[in-house]
Write an enzyme that holds these catalytic residues in place. Structure first.
Site, short mmCIF file in Angstrom:
data_model
loop_
_atom_site.label_atom_id
_atom_site.label_comp_id
_atom_site.label_asym_id
_atom_site.label_seq_id
_atom_site.Cartn_x
_atom_site.Cartn_y
_atom_site.Cartn_z
N HIS A 93 27.15 44.56 37.97
CA HIS A 93 28.51 44.88 37.50
C HIS A 93 28.88 46.32 37.88
O HIS A 93 29.94 46.58 38.46
CB HIS A 93 28.53 44.69 35.97
CG HIS A 93 29.85 44.99 35.33
ND1 HIS A 93 30.69 43.99 34.88
CD2 HIS A 93 30.47 46.16 35.04
CE1 HIS A 93 31.76 44.54 34.35
NE2 HIS A 93 31.66 45.87 34.42
N GLU A 94 27.98 47.24 37.58
CA GLU A 94 28.28 48.65 37.83
C GLU A 94 28.32 48.97 39.32
O GLU A 94 29.12 49.79 39.76
CB GLU A 94 27.26 49.57 37.11
CG GLU A 94 27.15 49.34 35.61
CD GLU A 94 28.47 49.33 34.87
OE1 GLU A 94 29.41 50.03 35.30
OE2 GLU A 94 28.60 48.60 33.85
N HIS A 118 31.56 47.91 40.76
CA HIS A 118 32.61 48.89 40.44
C HIS A 118 32.69 50.01 41.47
O HIS A 118 33.74 50.65 41.61
CB HIS A 118 32.31 49.55 39.09
CG HIS A 118 32.92 48.84 37.92
ND1 HIS A 118 34.22 48.41 37.90
CD2 HIS A 118 32.41 48.54 36.69
CE1 HIS A 118 34.49 47.86 36.72
NE2 HIS A 118 33.40 47.92 35.97
N GLU A 165 37.66 45.45 35.54
CA GLU A 165 36.64 44.78 34.73
C GLU A 165 36.51 43.29 35.04
O GLU A 165 35.42 42.75 35.07
CB GLU A 165 36.91 45.00 33.25
CG GLU A 165 36.88 46.47 32.83
CD GLU A 165 35.59 47.18 33.25
OE1 GLU A 165 34.62 46.50 33.62
OE2 GLU A 165 35.58 48.43 33.21
ZN LIG Z 1 32.97 47.47 34.02
#
Ligand SMILES: [Zn+2]
Length: 1141
Positions: A557-558, A561, A580
């Site tokens: 997830h990170e 990003h 998100e």
């Molecule tokens: Zn996030």
């Protein structure tokens, strides 16, 4: 940011619904009547409100411009009609009633009529809006005249100043409006820097003309919103009212900054003192003036100004400094105007004080296994806490470069986004670390850390364009043996995303920092990603596969990003789903690539779509796109993470995965180091999707992101086919309030369907109004399933005949239906049975097949549902038989699993753990015996199986009493692995002993259990029916102490939510509301509390609807099993079946 750990996974492989690039084949589409029509009526209502409050607003002397930033309204668009080709030839469709359209009759005339009506309505509204706009305008000018005449006696220079201020206000108003337009999809044309001044002026004039043209259209909406804002302020006495009183000199009334100036570069020198928390700092901001102004405003919060200096081309500029703490703004008012193109330098010396409040630059404290406490400093800026560390333009679309220097003690480590350039000796034995200039980025991504007692392990990527150095920083006593998995996963994730996005990671390093005190799961600061320790550190020997998967998902997830969010950033927080939702979606794609045997995509439906449909079915839900600029933290919720991910998944499947990927690559390249809005992305997806006009991706995305909730469609079998109709917003609640909220919103729905006779594939129909009948070739025995693969964001209610066929198929041959589809049938029928739409007996009939189920995800869903039902019928007289029913459906699977043999795949392991947990909860004798034996083994030899260690410890507490509890508490104090600590909390909270319960709660208050683990303590307690009352009593009597420890953020609201959600009577609800009111608590966690109250109301509704019905079903089941038992006993004289009950 990664907010919360996902729910448990499934075991089956994901099967993509469509082949890439073929998604559109055979698709047909109905064009919608305007799906946003309901907004019109809302607008009318608001117009009335607006008239009243318009007068009020101007009476207060507010400037309208200050509030015009806030809201984005979708403008409905009429559509082109297409007749579904394969349906054109059919003339056998049912016309059910006036709401149904005969498919063979679906033609231009019908739809055009509808479209015409819509456009007429629009015109009426616009007329009304125009009238309203004129009225408000005339009132406004009257007010201005009054104000002018009042000031007649004042001195000339003051008048000049007032005029200038008025001009300033007008200018900033235009800036705000242009901002708003950008967010609305009307991006201002970019001015080529090579163009002459003349050309630029022309462009400006064109912009102004366009603005004027749009002004009339939007005027009424703006007025309404401004006046609504005033109404809210009046009621809440919020910061705008305070600002108006306290910061009158600032002449700026918006929490958004003016666009008259933008930062180019920050040079920041920071000296955080880890002993006393004092921070001395100096920042120099190079600023470009974008349009003429005498006012410069930026954000600052809880900072103390020491001195400032503003210069232009080396000459000092005179300006008055104004501080407006309530708006978190600092402003400078200049004597002379600044002009477009001016470059100014703002140098500020300031101080601040670090706290342990998890925001801005804050203290994180590590308690070593030797009992020694060490304090470090770290940052958490998203969404608006950068202003707590430095004065800055703290909005995502003010991107700039940052050159950071940190002054530290010689034995500390300093890190920031970029690599260390050099370290110099500073005075008093201190060291000054200077970091490289950053890439252009938003303030919320800036990060610094000053670490005491930390170490690191480093690795280099091999398969990226250039090698990237990856370092994992953790407290020294936690580093060894726990860093490898995090490092390895990060390296592989970087390689995956570079390849997937076809864009190199722009920095040459990335640090992963494990923190004891961290409010979220992790934060994607560019080049310096921060994690809660349990989301990064993994000990192969001590942690379970569940923890491993959780960590892998968060890391992916990170890292996602770093492209989605960091490289291209949403223009404003109203579309934070672009960060998100995408990161949540991409984390599954990444983990699926990195760990194919985990079959992670098979969990996507349950963990995103089903997970978010629960809160999204509440009256208190909200749309993905939010216009609430003042509660930004509330945007980081299931709607923006999980619902948005599900909508993105739906669109990706419609476009085809390869086309979707190409679209993302184009989007990221086009908007690199810049900001974008949703429409920018959807237009590119539409271009790549090649859906040939069957459906508009931007329209579909708009419907699901701007409307609250999601649709329910009804499916019925009719004589000659299948009828799909009655699209309506699904809500759990019933009654007037629900009807009021339901509105008449419509969503375009991609319906994929399967029936028994077409087992090899699904067909898809786009259904916009779903007031149509659809005919499939059917044979009398066919079962039918809609939304195959759980891709579409909607629910389906079948008729009883179809449910009957599905139940039969599941009982006879459940594997004919895919695991995701089985999960979906269970989820939808369970949710529908909470309303009057479906009798709970249908859900229970469906559940009976589960005794043959071996899919992890389905079991995980079922066990959670049964546990919830059990808590709702705790005081009923059939609780025992209900538990027998649960034992009966789990027994077969339990008996097939061996405690000493671990599953071969992660999903098998997880299934095993889930089933053991349920079996022990239901006190199945073999399970409690096996678990306790393993507890004793751990006590005697320290041997543990990380997968079911928590079950063993829990059984230890249940059977071993205080001695066992003490032993396990001792293990907590020396535990290094974060996931081991989590396991131990699960065990400690499973006690029934009041003294021990009170001890844990006391440990929460005296710091022995850290604040960010307290919600976990309460969530475990809430699952234990024997502890709830004691815990509630303690929590209430120490409410203020908990509030101080947990702060004003979401942690406290999470604890209240955990404890309150099982309540299910009117009295309990009233008592809770009164208590929280007396504590003045609701302001802090208002949204969470609204949802909690609604959950309790739904529990009450559930009991009214289902308690008696379920009792009947259970007693019939009891009769059946007794008959069966008697027969079997009689025939075989066998005792075998006894064990099952
Ligand atoms: Zn996030």
């Amino acid at each position: 940011m990664q907010a919360s750990p996902p729910p448990p996974p499934t075991s089956s492989a994901a099967k993509m619904l469509y082949e890439e690039g073929e998604t559109h084949d055979g698709l047909t589409i109905w064009t919608p009547s305007n799906p946003y029509r309901v907004r019109s009526s809302h607008r009318r209502a608001r117009i009335c409100v607006a008239i009243t409050f318009g007068i009020l607003m101007f009476g207060l002397g507010f400037s309208a411009g200050g509030f015009l930033h806030a809201i984005v309204f979708p403008d409905g668009s009429s559509s082109i009609i297409k007749i579904p080709s394969f349906l054109k030839s059919s003339d056998s469709f049912e016309v059910d009633n006036s709401t149904l359209i005969r498919l063979s009759d679906v033609g231009n005339s019908v739809e055009l009529e509808d479209t015409t009506i819509v456009s007429e309505e629009r015109e009426e509204e616009e007329d009304e809006d125009d009238d309203k706009g004129k009225k408000v305008n005339s009132k406004s000018s009257e007010d201005e005249e009054d104000s002018d005449s009042d000031s007649n006696g004042e001195k000339e220079n003051e008048e000049d100043e007032n005029e200038e201020e008025d001009e300033e206000k007008k200018k900033v108003k235009i800036e705000e409006e242009s901002n708003k337009k950008k967010r609305r999809g009307k991006k201002e044309p970019k001015v080529n820097s090579d163009k002459s001044e003349h050309e630029e002026n022309e462009v400006e004039e064109t912009e102004k003309e366009e603005e004027k043209e749009d002004e009339n259209e939007e005027e009424s909406e703006k007025k309404e919103k401004v006046e609504e804002k005033v109404e809210e302020e009046e009621e809440s006495g919020d910061k705008f009212v305070k600002a108006n009183k306290e910061c009158t000199n600032i002449t700026w009334y918006s929490s958004r900054l003016p666009r008259t100036a933008e930062p180019i570069e920050y040079e920041l020198t920071l000296h955080p003192n880890l002993t006393n928390g004092e921070v001395d700092a100096e920042v120099t901001i190079r600023i470009l003036i974008k349009s003429e102004t005498k006012l410069l405003i930026l954000n600052a919060e809880n900072l103390e100004m020491v001195s400032y200096e503003i210069s232009k081309k080396g000459s000092k500029l005179k300006a008055d400094f104004i501080k407006c703490e309530v708006m978190t703004q600092w402003a400078w008012k200049f004597g002379k105007r600044l002009h477009k193109g001016d470059h100014i330098k703002l140098k500020i010396k300031y101080t601040s004080q670090m706290k342990s409040d998890l925001q801005g630059l804050y203290f994180s404290t590590h308690l070593g296994t030797d009992g020694k406490k060490t304090k470090s400093a770290a940052t958490q800026f998203e969404p608006t806490f950068a202003r707590k560390m430095l004065p800055c333009f703290d909005e995502p679309n003010f991107k700039a470069t940052f050159q950071v220097s940190i002054i530290r003690n010689a034995n500390h480590i300093a890190r920031s986004n970029m690599n260390l350039l050099m370290s110099k000796e500073y005075k008093d034995g201190l060291i000054k670390d200077e970091f490289e200039k950053s890439v252009k980025m938003s303030t919320y991504l800036l990060a610094v850390a000053v670490l005491d007692g930390y170490g690191y392990i480093r690795r280099l990527t091999r398969n990226t364009t250039t090698p990237i150095e990856v370092r994992l920083y953790a407290p020294e006593d936690m580093l060894v043996g726990q860093a490898e998995f995090g490092l390895d996963t990060t390296i592989r994730a970087l390689e995956f995303f570079e390849h997937y996005f076809n864009i190199s990671y722009p920095l040459d390093k990335i640090d992963l920092l494990a923190l004891d005190d961290f409010s979220e799961g992790a934060m994607e600061n560019w080049g310096l990603v921060t994690f809660r320790d349990s989301a990064l550190l993994f000990n192969e020997r001590k942690a379970s596969v569940v923890a491993k998967e959780h960590i892998a998902l968060i890391i992916c997830h990170e890292i996602a990003h770093q492209w989605f969010g960091n490289l291209v950033t949403m223009d404003w927080w109203n579309e934070v789903f672009l960060n998100e939702g995408f990161a949540n979606y991409m984390e599954y794609k990444c983990v699926d690539e990195l760990f194919p045997d985990w079959s992670i995509m098979s969990r996507f439906y349950a963990e995103n779509l089903a997970f978010s449909q629960e809160p999204d079915g509440f009256l208190s839900s909200r749309a993905i796109e939010s216009d609430d600029d003042d509660s930004l933290l509330n945007l980081f919720d299931a709607i923006n993470y999980h619902k948005a991910a599900a909508i993105i998944h739906m669109i990706a499947e419609m476009a085809g995965q390869k086309n979707f990927q190409s679209a993302l690559i184009e989007y990221l390249n086009k908007y690199a180091y810049d900001n974008a809005i949703g429409v920018d992305l959807w237009k590119i997806v539409e271009k790549h999707a090649n859906l040939q006009g069957t459906v508009s991706i931007p329209d579909l995305a708009k419907a699901y992101t701007t409307q609250v909730g999601y649709p329910l469609i009804t499916v019925e079998r009719v004589d000659d086919g299948i009828l799909v109709h009655n699209q309506t917003r699904f809500l759990f609640a019933e009654g007037d309030k629900a009807e009021e909220k339901r509105g008449d919103w419509k969503w375009p729905i991609p319906i994929s369907y399967r029936q028994d006779s077409v087992r090899n594939g699904a067909e898809t129909v786009y259904c916009n109004i779903c007031s149509v009948s659809v005919t499939w070739e059917t044979t009398s025995n066919d079962w039918l399933l809609l939304n195959t693969g759980g891709v579409g964001y909607f629910k389906v209610l079948y008729d009883s005949e179809t449910y009957g066929k599905l139940i039969k198929e599941l009982k006879n041959n459940h594997s004919a239906i895919s695991p995701i589809d089985r999960s979906m049938i269970i989820v939808d029928s369970y949710d529908l049975s909470k309303t009057s739409l479906l009798n709970i007996s249908v859900y229970m009939d469906l559940l009976e097949y589960v005794e043959k189920e071996t899919d992890k995800m389905t079991w995980s869903i079922v066990s959670k549902q049964l546990r919830t039902i059990e808590s709702l019928i705790e005081d009923s007289d059939y609780l025992d038989i209900f538990q027998d029913f649960q034992r009966s459906i789990i027994m077969k699977l339990y008996e097939s699993l061996d405690w000493d043999e671990q599953g071969a795949t992660p999903n098998q392991k997880r299934l095993q753990v889930d089933i053991f947990a349920v079996a022990c909860r239901l006190r199945i004798k073999d399970c409690t015996k096996q678990a306790y034996q393993r507890y004793l083994k751990w006590v005697s030899s320290g041997v543990r199986n990380p997968e079911h260690h928590m079950i063993a410890l829990m059984e230890g507490v249940k059977q071993g009493g205080t001695t066992a509890w003490e032993r396990i508490w001792k293990a907590y104090k020396t535990a290094i692995s974060p996931s081991e600590k989590n396991n131990i909390i699960g065990a400690l909270t499973s006690t029934k002993d009041v003294t021990l319960i009170n001890r844990i709660l006391k440990y929460c208050l005296d710091g022995k259990i850290k604040a960010n683990l307290i919600p976990r303590v309460f969530s475990y307690f809430a699952l234990n029916q024997h502890t709830r009352n004691t815990v509630w009593k303690y929590f209430k009597s120490h409410f203020n102490e908990f509030h101080v420890i947990l702060g004003k953020g979401s942690l406290m609201a999470s604890c209240v939510k955990c404890l309150a959600e099982p309540l299910s009577t009117e009295n309990e609800l009233e008592e809770l509301q009164e208590f929280l009111k007396s504590q003045k608590f609701e302001e802090d966690g208002q949204i969470k509390m609204e949802m909690t109250y609604e959950q309790i109301e739904l529990n009450i509704q559930w009991r009214k609807l289902n308690e008696a019905q379920l009792g009947k079903w259970i007693s019939k089941w009891d009769e059946r099993r007794r008959t069966l038992y008697r027969r079997k006993r009689h025939r075989h004289n066998s005792r075998h079946i006894v064990s099952a009950f």
